[in-house]
Design a protein around this motif. Structure first.
Motif, PDB file in Angstrom:
ATOM      1  N   PRO A 104     -11.923   1.098  -3.497  1.00 46.70           N
ATOM      2  CA  PRO A 104     -10.973   2.227  -3.473  1.00 46.70           C
ATOM      3  C   PRO A 104      -9.513   1.780  -3.449  1.00 46.70           C
ATOM      4  N   LEU A 105      -9.204   0.701  -2.732  1.00 48.31           N
ATOM      5  CA  LEU A 105      -7.817   0.232  -2.680  1.00 48.31           C
ATOM      6  C   LEU A 105      -7.377  -0.348  -4.013  1.00 48.31           C
ATOM      7  N   LEU A 106      -8.305  -0.963  -4.748  1.00 47.55           N
ATOM      8  CA  LEU A 106      -7.963  -1.428  -6.087  1.00 47.55           C
ATOM      9  C   LEU A 106      -7.673  -0.253  -7.022  1.00 47.55           C
ATOM     10  N   ILE A 107      -8.424   0.816  -6.871  1.00 45.83           N
ATOM     11  CA  ILE A 107      -8.156   2.017  -7.672  1.00 45.83           C
ATOM     12  C   ILE A 107      -6.804   2.611  -7.309  1.00 45.83           C
ATOM     13  N   VAL A 108      -6.474   2.614  -6.033  1.00 51.13           N
ATOM     14  CA  VAL A 108      -5.174   3.131  -5.591  1.00 51.13           C
ATOM     15  C   VAL A 108      -4.038   2.323  -6.215  1.00 51.13           C
ATOM     16  N   TYR A 157      -5.799   6.911   0.870  1.00 55.89           N
ATOM     17  CA  TYR A 157      -4.822   5.823   0.838  1.00 55.89           C
ATOM     18  C   TYR A 157      -3.843   5.917  -0.330  1.00 55.89           C
ATOM     19  N   LEU A 158      -4.011   6.907  -1.212  1.00 58.94           N
ATOM     20  CA  LEU A 158      -3.140   6.977  -2.374  1.00 58.94           C
ATOM     21  C   LEU A 158      -1.681   7.172  -1.980  1.00 58.94           C
ATOM     22  N   PHE A 159      -1.447   8.018  -0.996  1.00 61.28           N
ATOM     23  CA  PHE A 159      -0.080   8.284  -0.535  1.00 61.28           C
ATOM     24  C   PHE A 159       0.140   7.761   0.881  1.00 61.28           C
ATOM     25  N   ASP A 160      -0.616   6.747   1.245  1.00 62.08           N
ATOM     26  CA  ASP A 160      -0.402   6.103   2.531  1.00 62.08           C
ATOM     27  C   ASP A 160       0.991   5.469   2.564  1.00 62.08           C
ATOM     28  N   ARG A 161       1.597   5.490   3.729  1.00 58.89           N
ATOM     29  CA  ARG A 161       2.972   5.001   3.834  1.00 58.89           C
ATOM     30  C   ARG A 161       3.078   3.533   3.458  1.00 58.89           C
ATOM     31  N   ARG A 162       2.107   2.745   3.850  1.00 56.36           N
ATOM     32  CA  ARG A 162       2.144   1.329   3.520  1.00 56.36           C
ATOM     33  C   ARG A 162       2.031   1.102   2.013  1.00 56.36           C
ATOM     34  N   ILE A 163       1.214   1.894   1.350  1.00 58.87           N
ATOM     35  CA  ILE A 163       1.058   1.765  -0.098  1.00 58.87           C
ATOM     36  C   ILE A 163       2.322   2.223  -0.817  1.00 58.87           C
ATOM     37  N   SER A 164       2.890   3.346  -0.399  1.00 53.36           N
ATOM     38  CA  SER A 164       4.100   3.852  -1.065  1.00 53.36           C
ATOM     39  C   SER A 164       5.285   2.900  -0.885  1.00 53.36           C
ATOM     40  N   PHE A 173      -0.038  -4.891  -5.002  1.00 50.47           N
ATOM     41  CA  PHE A 173      -1.392  -5.440  -5.052  1.00 50.47           C
ATOM     42  C   PHE A 173      -1.760  -6.175  -3.768  1.00 50.47           C
ATOM     43  N   THR A 174      -0.872  -7.035  -3.299  1.00 46.38           N
ATOM     44  CA  THR A 174      -1.182  -7.803  -2.090  1.00 46.38           C
ATOM     45  C   THR A 174      -1.329  -6.893  -0.882  1.00 46.38           C
ATOM     46  N   ARG A 175      -0.495  -5.859  -0.813  1.00 47.03           N
ATOM     47  CA  ARG A 175      -0.573  -4.930   0.317  1.00 47.03           C
ATOM     48  C   ARG A 175      -1.886  -4.165   0.293  1.00 47.03           C
ATOM     49  N   SER A 176      -2.309  -3.710  -0.878  1.00 49.81           N
ATOM     50  CA  SER A 176      -3.591  -2.999  -0.961  1.00 49.81           C
ATOM     51  C   SER A 176      -4.762  -3.935  -0.652  1.00 49.81           C
ATOM     52  N   ARG A 177      -4.642  -5.194  -1.029  1.00 51.47           N
ATOM     53  CA  ARG A 177      -5.692  -6.154  -0.711  1.00 51.47           C
ATOM     54  C   ARG A 177      -5.768  -6.417   0.786  1.00 51.47           C
ATOM     55  N   ASP A 178      -4.616  -6.450   1.460  1.00 51.76           N
ATOM     56  CA  ASP A 178      -4.619  -6.642   2.912  1.00 51.76           C
ATOM     57  C   ASP A 178      -5.259  -5.452   3.623  1.00 51.76           C
ATOM     58  N   ILE A 179      -4.990  -4.240   3.135  1.00 53.09           N
ATOM     59  CA  ILE A 179      -5.598  -3.055   3.751  1.00 53.09           C
ATOM     60  C   ILE A 179      -7.104  -3.052   3.521  1.00 53.09           C
TER      61      ILE A 179
END
Length: 338
Positions: A264-268, A67-74, A249-255
Motif C-alpha cells: 500500500p505504501l508503494l502505491i501511495v 496513508y495517501l494524505f498522511d502528514r509524513r507522506i505529504s 520513496f524513502t519516507r514511504s519505505r520507512d513507514i
C-alpha cells in the motif's frame, strides 16, 4: 471554302471546346473489422485488470486511503518537489554554460566541457550520489584562499554541507551533462544565416543569443527538457545513497517497515509521483505550444469562389501538318470574363 476560312484553319485557331462538368466522387469508407475486434479485446483486458486490482486483498486499498494524505507522506512529497526544482534550475544554468563551452572555438574550453560530459554521463547517478555522500572523507574541509598558502576561511565539510544540499549538488551536476547536449542541439538547429543576419544588423553576441538564437532554439529544447524534468522527479528516489531519507520513496519505505505492509505504501508513493508528473506534462504541453507558434500552422491560400483550377497556358504541339495551337486562360479567351 472561302479564303478567310482556309487562312483561319491554317493558323490552327480552333474554337475552344467547353470543359466537362466535374462529377463529385463518392468516397466509400474502408472497413476494418479486425481493428474493432482488437480494440474491444484491449478494453476487456483493461477492465479485467481493474476489477482484479479492486478486489485483490494484497493491495489493501483502505490502507492506501489512510496513508495517501498522511502528514509524513505529504511533507516528503513537498521535499521531493523541492529537490526536483532546485536541481533542475542549477542543471539548466550549468547546462547552458557547458553547451556554449562545447561550441567555443577555444580548444581548451571545448575539451574541459567534453571531459565533464564524459565523466558525468559515463557513470551511474547512484554511484555519483554515493560519492557525494562520502565527500567529507575525501575533503575534510573547504578552504578559501590562495593555493599552497594559509587559507583565509576554512569550513568543515560535514558541517557546511548537509545531506539535502549534497543531494541537490549530486543531482544537478549529473543532470547538467544531459542538459548541455540538449541545449547544444537546440542551438545547432537554428540556421546559421540567422546569426549572420543579426551580426549584419549590428547586434552584439549577447543580443543575438537572447533575441534571435535562443527564442528559435527553444522549440527544439523544450520537449526533451520537459522529459528531463519528469525524469529528475523520479530520480530523486535515489538520494537515499547520499544518504537523504526525507524524500517521498524513502519516507514511504520507512513507514512500511513500521507497518509490515509495503505494497500500500508503494502505491501511495506511485500516486504522488503520477500526480506531479501529470502536472509537469500539462505544463510541458503548453510550453511546447507557446514556442512552436508560427511553425507548421500556415493555412493554404483561399481561392475565390468559382475560380477555375488546373488551367494552363502555353503552346501545345499538334500532331500533323498544322502549326501548334495557342491555349489561353479562360478569362483571356474570346467571349470570356475579364
Amino acid at each position: 471554302m472561302s479564303t478567310a476560312e482556309r487562312s483561319g484553319a491554317s493558323v490552327g485557331q480552333t474554337p475552344p471546346t467547353p470543359e466537362p462538368a466535374s462529377v463529385p466522387i463518392k468516397a466509400i469508407r474502408l472497413r476494418h473489422p479486425w481493428r474493432a475486434v482488437f480494440a474491444v479485446l484491449i478494453v476487456v483486458v483493461f477492465v479485467l485488470v481493474l476489477v482484479d486490482a479492486a478486489f485483490r486483498p494484497a493491495y489493501d486499498w483502505p490502507s492506501v486511503g489512510k496513508y495517501l494524505f498522511d502528514r509524513r507522506i505529504s511533507q516528503a512529497a513537498l521535499v521531493t518537489l523541492e529537490l526536483t526544482v532546485y536541481s533542475m534550475v542549477i542543471a539548466i544554468i550549468l547546462g547552458v554554460i557547458l553547451a556554449v563551452m562545447r561550441l567555443s572555438p577555444n580548444p581548451v574550453v571545448k575539451s574541459v566541457a567534453w571531459f565533464y560530459l564524459w565523466v558525468f554521463r559515463g557513470t551511474p547517478v547512484y554511484v555519483q550520489l554515493t560519492i557525494w555522500g562520502l565527500i567529507s572523507l575525501i575533503y575534510s574541509s573547504i578552504d578559501i584562499g590562495i593555493p599552497f598558502m594559509e587559507p583565509w576561511v576554512s569550513f568543515q565539510t560535514q558541517a557546511a554541507l548537509n545531506t539535502f544540499t549534497l543531494a541537490i549538488v549530486g543531482l544537478a551536476l549529473n543532470e547538467a551533462a544531459y542538459m548541455a547536449e540538449i541545449v547544444r542541439a537546440g542551438l545547432l538547429a537554428v540556421d546559421r544565416g540567422q546569426d549572420e543576419a543579426a551580426t549584419a544588423l549590428g547586434m552584439s553576441w549577447a543580443q543575438t543569443m537572447t533575441r534571435v538564437i535562443l527564442p528559435q532554439s527553444m522549440r527544439v529544447i523544450i520537449p526533451p527538457t520537459g522529459n528531463e524534468v519528469i525524469s529528475m522527479l523520479k530520480t530523486t528516489s535515489l538520494v537515499t545513497a547520499v544518504p537523504f531519507s526525507f524524500e517521498l520513496f524513502t519516507r514511504s519505505r520507512d513507514i512500511s517497515a513500521e507497518t509490515f505492509n509495503p505494497i500500500p505504501l508503494l502505491i501511495v508513493a506511485s500516486l504522488w509521483y503520477l500526480f506531479f508528473t501529470s502536472i509537469l506534462m500539462v505544463g510541458q504541453h503548453f510550453l511546447e505550444k507557446r514556442f512552436a507558434r508560427g511553425v507548421g500552422d500556415r493555412q493554404p491560400e483561399k481561392k475565390e469562389p468559382g475560380a477555375v483550377t488546373g488551367a494552363f497556358t502555353g503552346v501545345m504541339p499538334v500532331i500533323g501538318s498544322d502549326p501548334p495551337a495557342i491555349v489561353l486562360p479562360p478569362k483571356d479567351r474570346p467571349g470570356g470574363q475579364r
